[in-house]
Design an enzyme around this catalytic site. Structure first.
Site, mmCIF file in Angstrom:
data_model
loop_
_atom_site.group_PDB
_atom_site.id
_atom_site.type_symbol
_atom_site.label_atom_id
_atom_site.label_comp_id
_atom_site.label_asym_id
_atom_site.label_seq_id
_atom_site.Cartn_x
_atom_site.Cartn_y
_atom_site.Cartn_z
ATOM 1 N NE ARG A 146 -4.284 -1.366 0.175
ATOM 2 C CZ ARG A 146 -4.441 -2.472 -0.565
ATOM 3 N NH1 ARG A 146 -3.478 -2.859 -1.399
ATOM 4 N NH2 ARG A 146 -5.553 -3.178 -0.488
ATOM 5 C CG HIS A 150 -3.273 -0.832 -6.576
ATOM 6 N ND1 HIS A 150 -3.543 -0.160 -5.410
ATOM 7 C CD2 HIS A 150 -3.344 -2.153 -6.255
ATOM 8 C CE1 HIS A 150 -3.766 -1.027 -4.432
ATOM 9 N NE2 HIS A 150 -3.652 -2.250 -4.925
ATOM 10 C CD GLU A 196 -2.943 3.215 -5.339
ATOM 11 O OE1 GLU A 196 -2.009 2.989 -4.554
ATOM 12 O OE2 GLU A 196 -3.768 2.362 -5.683
HETATM 13 C C1 GLV Z 1 -5.188 -5.263 -3.720
HETATM 14 O O1 GLV Z 1 -4.520 -4.308 -3.529
HETATM 15 C C2 GLV Z 1 -5.664 -6.117 -2.680
HETATM 16 O O2 GLV Z 1 -5.559 -5.755 -1.507
HETATM 17 O O3 GLV Z 1 -6.170 -7.194 -3.003
#
Ligand code: GLV
Length: 332
Positions: A243, A291, A272
């Protein structure tokens, strides 16, 4: 409000996995947000006022206020393994079950973390950009000289399913692997040769590549800040597929600008999305992706189906595959 057949009402905040929508449509009254962008707050609250279930993406914020505005809500099924967008504590107090998607995405995420390690170490995106810009006019490797991955030391921060899958891949590259986690994982050490580093600082100081695999929690918020980056070798690379907020962005920019870190690969950022004019986007030793680490077609589908199966179980009294707060069933 109730549906035509008085069936429970479910809100999908996106149509990412049509099979998951179809599964729930066969049993419930389903509404799907039609845009690619998340429903704005007021649209989300409007649906929460009458729905029994909601299937969310990581950019849908389900905080305490949202949960309190949802008198009929029984389950939040997040189509993600991370749950930092959902206030699980408040959900438990309010009797709302919450689920995520563990166990189905770690191999895809680990593949991607390795793609980042290799691309960063060997300057793949930079070299590709040069070719497209017409700069390949002769055989000369000198502008692209990279770092060997084989034989290097990889520091894995967080040894959940994804971290362990990364460790397993590192064996194939003859890497020395250090891992930092709260508890020692002797089986992973025996199986994949990782060495436990209870002290994060020493892992940071001893690694050529540091790959982050912790969830975002109050303890991991800006876990990698100015002090931690200063401990890393100037020849080292940081890979973040966890993250964005696990890393202090400003401190990272400084470290990369000063040359106290060789490069970074970021699939997640803070903020983000990262604005296109952000300093990180302009750095040639930085790779930024939107992401996508879990984003193989098969894995996205599995995550969607798991979220839908969790909703079916929660609304029909079955056993949820991945409920993180079963205690909520006794509240509400
Ligand atoms: C993606 O970022 C997830 O947490 O699955």
């Amino acid at each position: 409000m109730s549906g035509v057949f008085n069936r429970p009402r479910v809100f999908f905040t996106r149509r990412r996995v049509p099979g998951a929508v179809a599964l729930l449509e066969s049993r419930f009254d389903v509404e799907v947000w039609p845009e690619r962008t998340p429903p704005p707050r007021e649209e989300l609250l409007k649906r929460l006022a009458y729905c029994e279930a909601i299937v969310t993406e990581i950019d849908d914020v389900v905080d305490e206020a949202a949960l309190r505005s949802a008198p009929n809500l029984r389950v939040v099924a997040n189509r993600a393994v991370g749950l930092d967008n959902v206030d699980v504590g408040a959900a438990t107090r309010l009797g709302v079950l919450v689920s995520n998607t563990p166990g189905v995405l770690q191999e895809s995420c680990a593949d991607f973390a390795f793609a980042m390690i290799l691309a960063l170490a060997r300057n793949v995106p930079y070299a590709d950009r040069q070719v497209r810009e017409g700069a390949w006019t002769m055989f000369d490797q000198s502008p692209y000289l990279g770092t060997d991955v084989y034989g290097a030391t990889l520091g894995i921060v967080g040894l959940g399913g994804i971290g362990e899958a990364v460790m397993r891949r590192a064996m194939g590259f003859d890497m020395r692997v250090l891992y930092h986690s709260r508890s020692r994982r002797s089986q992973a050490e025996r199986d994949y040769g990782g060495e436990w580093s209870p002290d994060l600082d020493s892992l940071l100081a001893s690694s050529d590549f540091v790959s982050l695999h912790v969830p975002l929690t109050p303890e991991t918020d800006r876990l990698i800040g100015r002090r931690e980056l200063a401990l890393m070798r100037p020849t080292a690379f940081l890979i973040n597929t966890a993250r964005g907020r696990v890393v202090d962005t400003e401190a990272l920019c400084e470290a990369l600008t000063e040359g106290s870190l060789a490069g970074a690969a970021l699939d997640v950022t803070d903020p983000e999305p990262l604005p296109p004019d952000h300093p990180l986007v302009g750095m040639s030793n930085v790779i930024v992706t939107p992401h996508i680490s879990s984003g193989s077609a098969a894995t996205v589908r599995r995550m969607g189906m798991m979220a839908a199966e969790n909703v079916v179980a929660a609304l029909t009294g079955g056993e949820m595959v991945s409920c993180v707060n079963p205690a909520a069933a006794n509240r509400g």
